[in-house]
Design an enzyme around this catalytic site. Structure first.
Site, short mmCIF file in Angstrom:
data_model
loop_
_atom_site.label_atom_id
_atom_site.label_comp_id
_atom_site.label_asym_id
_atom_site.label_seq_id
_atom_site.Cartn_x
_atom_site.Cartn_y
_atom_site.Cartn_z
N HIS A 195 0.82 -1.22 0.00
CA HIS A 195 0.00 0.00 0.00
C HIS A 195 0.86 1.27 0.00
CE1 HIS A 195 0.32 0.00 4.49
NE2 HIS A 195 0.18 1.29 4.33
N ASP A 214 0.05 -7.63 1.79
CA ASP A 214 0.46 -6.22 1.70
C ASP A 214 2.00 -6.13 1.75
OD1 ASP A 214 0.53 -3.47 1.71
OD2 ASP A 214 -0.29 -3.24 3.74
N GLY A 236 2.28 6.86 8.73
CA GLY A 236 3.64 7.16 8.26
C GLY A 236 4.67 6.09 8.62
N SER A 247 4.00 2.93 8.03
CA SER A 247 3.68 1.88 7.07
C SER A 247 4.90 1.35 6.34
CB SER A 247 2.74 2.44 6.01
OG SER A 247 1.43 2.39 6.47
N GLY A 248 4.91 0.03 6.15
CA GLY A 248 5.98 -0.60 5.38
C GLY A 248 7.23 -0.84 6.20
#
Ligand SMILES: *[C@@H]1O[C@H](CO)[C@@H](O)[C@H](O)[C@H]1NC(C)=O
Ligand SMILES: *[C@@H]1O[C@H](CO)[C@@H](O)[C@H](O)[C@H]1NC(C)=O
Ligand SMILES: *[C@@H]1O[C@H](CO)[C@@H](O)[C@H](O)[C@H]1NC(C)=O
Length: 269
Positions: free
Chosen positions: A66, A112, A207, A209-210
């Site tokens: 995402h 994801d 923020g 994320s990942g």
């Protein structure tokens, strides 16, 4: 439906994190500079941090699917600590290729995960190293302590405030509990793991994320989604990296095999 899913936010999207300190890693602290050497910041063409990632090869970064905002908009920054400050340890590389997992489903958040091939290699040095990954299908018991790190996001207004990396220690929450009707009610797939404190107040947020959830020194999770940040009923949901170890290795290897073949360079690095 779309609106509802929007509210069950991907952690990339600004949402109900505003109650928490700048919508960043909640309840954590700043680790010492460049102590988490494999974490990278994904930044927009305007230099705005929007996601985290992990360096898994000098040419490859692992992040969440995402976080795909399109290759042309993206810059990978390794060796960073305080965003918006030039510390002399940063290395920049533009993506050459984005490979989101073919099964990634943006409505369920399943699979994801995304690999980014860099256009130029990152040099491994005192500030930058590769992230160790778990073996295929290695599980984690509930209660195992892990650590999630990230820069959260800078202000919406675009002004880049120098922000240092933050980190927080969290226990793994069982899939049974996380998938129960008192929590995510059936929305947790086998490709997800949950982590969060039973009293809340410690979490990844907007923020982050990942970015990496690290257990026993390996990146077991990628910050994926949740419901608010730091709510004890809703732990953070992470992509289960061990479910994708084979895909990661195969993707990196097959790309090399293809490149080497087309360049007529078998057997050379
Ligand atoms: C995503 O998952 C939903 C629910 O299982 C399914 O209906 C939909 O077809 C999937 N979308 C894609 C693109 O696979
Ligand atoms: C689970 O997913 C459904 C359908 O996507 C959604 O309506 C519901 O709010 C979700 N529940 C939780 C607790 O995440
Ligand atoms: C979560 O619950 C749903 C609905 O009961 C189920 O279909 C799914 O398999 C469960 N997830 C896991 C990882 O067991």
């Amino acid at each position: 439906m779309a609106m509802l899913l929007f509210l069950v936010l991907l952690k990339l999207v600004p949402a109900n994190c505003l109650d928490f300190v700048q919508g960043r890693i909640v309840g954590g602290y700043s680790p010492s500079p460049n102590s988490i050497k494999y974490i990278v910041s994904l930044q927009s063409s305007k230099g705005q941090h929007f996601c985290g990632g992990s360096l898994v090869h000098k040419y490859w970064v692992l992040t969440a699917a995402h976080c795909n905002i399109g290759m042309d908009q993206m810059m990978v920054v390794a060796g960073d600590y305080t965003l918006g400050a030039n510390e002399g340890t940063e290395q920049y590389s533009k993506p050459l290729m984005l490979i989101p997992h073919p099964l990634y489903n943006r409505s369920t958040n399943n699979a994801d995960i995304m690999l980014i091939k860099l256009s130029a290699p990152i040099e491994l040095n005192r500030y930058v190293s590769l992230a160790p990954l778990p073996k295929q299908n290695t599980g984690l018991l509930a209660g195992r302590m892990c650590r999630v790190s990230g820069w959260g996001s800078t202000s919406h207004s675009g002004g880049l405030i120098p922000l240092t990396l933050r980190t927080v220690r969290l226990p793994i929450v069982s899939t049974f509990k996380c998938n129960s009707s008192s929590s995510f009610s059936g929305n947790i797939t086998a490709n997800m793991i949950c982590a969060g404190s039973s009293t809340g107040g410690k979490d990844a947020c907007k923020g982050d994320s990942g970015g990496p959830l690290v257990c026993d020194g390996r990146v077991y999770g990628l910050v994926s989604w949740g419901n608010g940040c730091g709510d004890p009923r809703f732990p953070g949901v992470y992509t289960a990296v061990s479910r994708f170890r084979r895909w990661i290795d195969q993707t990196i290897y097959s790309t090399y095999a293809r490149c080497l073949k087309s360049a007529g360079l078998f057997g050379k690095d």
